[in-house]
Design an enzyme around this catalytic site. Sequence first.
Site, PDB file in Angstrom:
ATOM      1  N   ARG B 230      42.215   0.456  41.149  1.00 32.33           N
ATOM      2  CA  ARG B 230      43.009  -0.643  41.696  1.00 32.33           C
ATOM      3  C   ARG B 230      44.459  -0.185  41.714  1.00 32.33           C
ATOM      4  O   ARG B 230      44.893   0.581  40.846  1.00 32.33           O
ATOM      5  CB  ARG B 230      42.878  -1.893  40.823  1.00 32.33           C
ATOM      6  CG  ARG B 230      41.582  -2.661  41.018  1.00 32.33           C
ATOM      7  CD  ARG B 230      41.549  -3.394  42.357  1.00 32.33           C
ATOM      8  NE  ARG B 230      40.341  -4.186  42.543  1.00 32.33           N
ATOM      9  CZ  ARG B 230      39.225  -3.733  43.134  1.00 32.33           C
ATOM     10  NH1 ARG B 230      39.170  -2.492  43.568  1.00 32.33           N
ATOM     11  NH2 ARG B 230      38.193  -4.525  43.281  1.00 32.33           N
ATOM     12  N   GLU B 259      48.381  -4.752  49.010  1.00 33.94           N
ATOM     13  CA  GLU B 259      47.550  -4.354  50.145  1.00 33.94           C
ATOM     14  C   GLU B 259      47.503  -5.492  51.139  1.00 33.94           C
ATOM     15  O   GLU B 259      47.471  -6.650  50.728  1.00 33.94           O
ATOM     16  CB  GLU B 259      46.127  -4.018  49.673  1.00 33.94           C
ATOM     17  CG  GLU B 259      46.096  -2.827  48.728  1.00 33.94           C
ATOM     18  CD  GLU B 259      44.688  -2.498  48.216  1.00 33.94           C
ATOM     19  OE1 GLU B 259      43.715  -3.052  48.759  1.00 33.94           O
ATOM     20  OE2 GLU B 259      44.589  -1.693  47.303  1.00 33.94           O
ATOM     21  N   HIS B 278      42.130   1.508  51.386  1.00 30.79           N
ATOM     22  CA  HIS B 278      41.116   0.877  50.523  1.00 30.79           C
ATOM     23  C   HIS B 278      39.740   0.887  51.184  1.00 30.79           C
ATOM     24  O   HIS B 278      39.169  -0.172  51.483  1.00 30.79           O
ATOM     25  CB  HIS B 278      41.525  -0.555  50.154  1.00 30.79           C
ATOM     26  CG  HIS B 278      40.818  -1.043  48.915  1.00 30.79           C
ATOM     27  ND1 HIS B 278      41.362  -1.951  48.056  1.00 30.79           N
ATOM     28  CD2 HIS B 278      39.611  -0.717  48.376  1.00 30.79           C
ATOM     29  CE1 HIS B 278      40.516  -2.200  47.047  1.00 30.79           C
ATOM     30  NE2 HIS B 278      39.453  -1.448  47.231  1.00 30.79           N
TER      31      HIS B 278
END
Lengths: 321, 321
Positions: B230, B259, B278
């Site tokens: 993360r 993000e 991601h």
Amino acid sequence: MSESTVLVLGSDPPPKLDRLTGRARVIFTDEDSLADRLPTADVLLAWDFTSDAIRRAWPVEGPRPRWVHTASAGVDQLLCPALVADDTLVTNARGVFEQPIAEYVAGLVIAMAKDFYGSWELQRQRRWQHRETLRLAGSRAVVVGSGPIGRAIGSTLLALGVKVDLVGRRERPDDPQFGLVHASDALNGLLPQADWVICAAPLTEATRGLFGKDAFARMAPRARFINVGRGPLVVEDALVAALREWRIAAAALDVFEEEPLTADSPLWDVPHLIVSPHMSGDTLGWRDALAEQFQDNFERWSAGEPLDNLVDKRLGYVPVQ
Amino acid sequence: MSESTVLVLGSDPPPKLDRLTGRARVIFTDEDSLADRLPTADVLLAWDFTSDAIRRAWPVEGPRPRWVHTASAGVDQLLCPALVADDTLVTNARGVFEQPIAEYVAGLVIAMAKDFYGSWELQRQRRWQHRETLRLAGSRAVVVGSGPIGRAIGSTLLALGVKVDLVGRRERPDDPQFGLVHASDALNGLLPQADWVICAAPLTEATRGLFGKDAFARMAPRARFINVGRGPLVVEDALVAALREWRIAAAALDVFEEEPLTADSPLWDVPHLIVSPHMSGDTLGWRDALAEQFQDNFERWSAGEPLDNLVDKRLGYVPVQ
């Protein structure tokens, strides 16, 4: 016992041959002087393995080296009919390049599966664009070339969960790692199912142009092709056409019909074609490893022992035991 | 038996929940309506796992879902003190992302070792420039995170001949695959020897900011860092400084503090930093796999059986058995 004369073709950079000091007379030559010097040498080290000067200069008659060692896995640049016909021994660099090339190919496969090149282009454009990519595990690769390099590539892909069909010259059942190793005439039947087609074959008269229009036509539109063998195994025009017409998904070439590629080569900017400068096997320290390997073999030679990595000159490679 | 109500946060694209037809009332919600709808739901599916709306909307008292399933491996976006304190069950998507992320990380490692990005830049410039690259076999990786994703990464690197030190919360001797699994307090001692430092830890209060100035200072100049856990596990400013000052060799981030990255983020063009959106775990079909996994667990729920992938809410992840 008189000192042997070791002739070394190429010196940029020169090999470290410290272990030959006092045991051999080492003479360096360039391509132009090679023909004059060959008759004086007992041993020839093809240190510049990209040169085809040996093939051109090899004497048809008279004195010549009794042993030629090339600092490469492939011997295609070396072998000419006169060298094949006489009793000179030829050895190669088997053992140095396998693992690095296998790592390199695995990296290319993953880079293609995960669209690293797309991500990098998007990074240049500062664009966040999520995509779904391919899973390697369960995909299917055909690896052409069942020598040590092809086997190392196959093993590495197996470890990543890829199903691997290995293709060699002759069929071999019950391979401990790959089960059935397919004969070359089975290739056409294997190509349509392949997600990955990887060429790691030696260049011989039997394999020249193996990947041409017909082979690319048999591949699936999702197929991705990688060549780490020798350039002339692939008909470059046919590959470019297959990519331009979206008949296969992508390709990577580390070797080419003519090397180095010149700046005006059309291959630099073919869509979905990754180009690298014949470096897949060349990890830090590779030159020292090659020099050590030659010196190890020279000790066998001096002691009258059988040489390692003896090439079958008619086949054009070291046969698998 | 009365029909359960399954509340689904997120619908872009919606999950395929055909197996719930006739067995549950499925209601879709966006972030704004979530708080109003939570009291009416038996089950909450956090389909949009990037949202932190659940954490914000979770009721401190009154009726609430008895089970929350998130379509992600990490539960950091979900957990808030009220949800940790009450008796609602939380499950995650363990099993879907491990192998894809391991493949992705292996690909990044090889791409860095073999300088694929350098080759691609040279290709753009139509320049043939041979380089010597790194051998993976024999190099050393520290993988932080000993859950299923960290283990899958470690296994894949082991298969490529990399020496792997796995770091978890607590020391575990005699792991069948990794030998000693190190405790987190051993990390500082492991970092100086690592060629590869890979972060695949869950985001918890104990791991937030784990990779900051101090950790990067302990790494060797040859070290390459990868984060697929993360974003907030890494102090981005500290990483950028380490790269700009050549204190580590390269890095790749697939996850970020915020993000998506906006176009004006400074992270897009840091030297030797690879940025991807991601996506390391997201292979074709991943959304269907996530929906199937939820429905499998819903069948257990309906039958009164124990749920799969039950998160220890205080630890913040599914404990390894």
